[in-house]
Scaffold this active site. Structure first.
Site, PDB file in Angstrom:
ATOM      1  N   HIS A 185      39.417  -5.275  57.263  1.00  0.00           N
ATOM      2  CA  HIS A 185      39.511  -5.191  58.732  1.00  0.00           C
ATOM      3  C   HIS A 185      39.653  -6.560  59.394  1.00  0.00           C
ATOM      4  CE1 HIS A 185      38.570  -2.812  62.503  1.00  0.00           C
ATOM      5  NE2 HIS A 185      39.240  -1.931  61.773  1.00  0.00           N
ATOM      6  N   HIS A 285      50.373   2.553  59.071  1.00  0.00           N
ATOM      7  CA  HIS A 285      49.050   2.608  59.680  1.00  0.00           C
ATOM      8  C   HIS A 285      49.011   3.742  60.700  1.00  0.00           C
ATOM      9  CE1 HIS A 285      45.990   1.056  62.665  1.00  0.00           C
ATOM     10  NE2 HIS A 285      45.336   0.830  61.536  1.00  0.00           N
TER      11      HIS A 285
END
Length: 382
Positions: A185, A285
């Site tokens: 992340h 994504h």
């Protein structure tokens, strides 16, 4: 045919939908969103509408160039996400006008279905492993989990050991045949990235996502190139120009553009083609809503290097509404043994429940990501 109206709907849990209408009654839908900045993107769409109303929606490429090049300032997550949603809706509208799917309009699919993975999570290791087992029991053969909490520039051995232990526990829980992806992340900085990558090699991961922020990629190029774990990134890159240096670096194995951020179908397809020329895989994504997922699946249908698809069913953000709530026929996203078919219906291949959208837009949302601080009080990457 002329565009007459663009309408945005902020709907729970954290999504923004866009409807484009024309003078002959044609309609197309898109999903322009920056998570936590829905109102900002809606304002950008409204500003773009000045240049779009009165134009032929079937001139998709020309309208993309108009939105991108027609202003002095270009690029960035807000403008590219606004362009993305408009572009998606133009493809949906045009394909419906011709009575075909987006994939068919774009030249026809290269595959019939694609693998999907499930997000797993939990506050404790026991909760995380239980979530992973449940996903596998539900038919998923690939899962993704967040690799770390907040991490300092140079953090303690205990932080590293705890992260590795959690991931190793998941590997043990699901066995060797289930693919596991780990998302850093962008929370990890250069000094810790090399340590974590080395320590995680025994877990035999499918990929590590955003081992560092994309802007720090050059700083760890050698470490990434030498890692036995495939490296994935790209959700915070928004155009061919953003991806150009990343692909040329040779350090990335899988790119992850988000078609709700990376200029829609028109631009994301070009990004995928660039990656194919570098023998780099595509894993779009998509922790977003049903329109965004339908867009991704149409792109998966036409991009040869697409390998697996993220999807948000049951993800931790979906507290008030979930992925299937806004669909007339939720079976279009029927997952079977970890696969989903490329939708073949007209446009994006989904039918939206407009009454539900209108009802939930009256509730709206003001989603914000958490704000984290390290032990010394400084702001941490979320």
């Amino acid at each position: 045919m002329k565009i007459t109206r663009l309408t945005t709907y902020a709907v729970p849990p954290r999504w923004l939908f866009l409807k484009i209408e024309t003078d002959d009654g044609s309609v197309g839908w898109g999903e322009p969103i920056v998570e936590g900045r829905a109102a900002t993107v809606a304002a950008a769409v409204d500003e773009l509408s000045d240049a779009l109303i009165g134009r032929d929606p079937r001139r998709i490429e020309d309208l993309w160039q108009l939105m991108y090049r027609g202003g002095f300032y270009r690029g960035g997550e807000v403008l590219m996400s606004a362009i993305a949603g408009v572009d998606q809706a133009l493809w949906d509208l045009t394909a419906r006008y011709h009575g075909v799917s987006v994939a068919e309009l774009a030249g026809g699919p290269v595959r019939d279905r694609i693998r999907v993975y499930s997000h797993v999570g939990g506050g404790s290791t026991d909760e995380l492993t239980a979530s992973a087992r449940a996903a596998v029991a539900g038919g998923f053969r690939a899962i993704k989990l967040t690799g770390t909490e907040a991490v300092g520039y140079v953090d303690s051995r205990a932080t590293i050991d705890a992260a590795v232990a959690r991931i190793a526990a998941v590997r043990e829980a699901v066995g060797p045949s289930v693919d596991i992806a780990v998302d850093f992340h962008g929370r990890v900085h250069k000094p810790m990235a090399r340590v974590l990558l080395r320590e995680l090699e025994p877990c035999r991961l499918m990929f590590v996502e955003e081992p560092v922020l994309s802007e720090n990629l050059d700083a760890v190029r050698d470490q990434l190139a030498g890692s036995a774990i495939p490296i994935a990134l790209g959700e915070r890159l928004f155009s061919r120009w953003d991806f150009k240096s990343v692909l040329a670096s040779g350090t990335v194995d899988i790119i992850q553009p988000d078609p709700s951020h990376s200029g829609g179908i028109t631009e994301t397809r070009k990004i995928a083609a660039m990656a194919e020329a570098y023998d780099v895989a595509l894993a779009l994504h998509c922790p977003l809503g049903p329109i965004a997922l339908a867009v991704c699946l149409q792109l998966d249908g036409i991009c040869h290097n697409a390998v697996i698809q993220e999807q948000s069913l049951g993800i931790q953000y979906n507290t008030e509404n979930d992925l299937l709530d806004y669909l007339v026929d939720p079976s279009v996203f029927g997952y079977t043994d970890g696969w989903v078919d490329i939708p073949r219906g007209p446009g994006l291949g989904i039918e939206l429940d407009e009454a539900m959208i209108t009802e939930r837009a009256a509730v709206g949302h003001r989603w914000r990501n958490p704000l984290w601080r390290l032990e010394d009080g400084s702001v941490a990457e979320w």
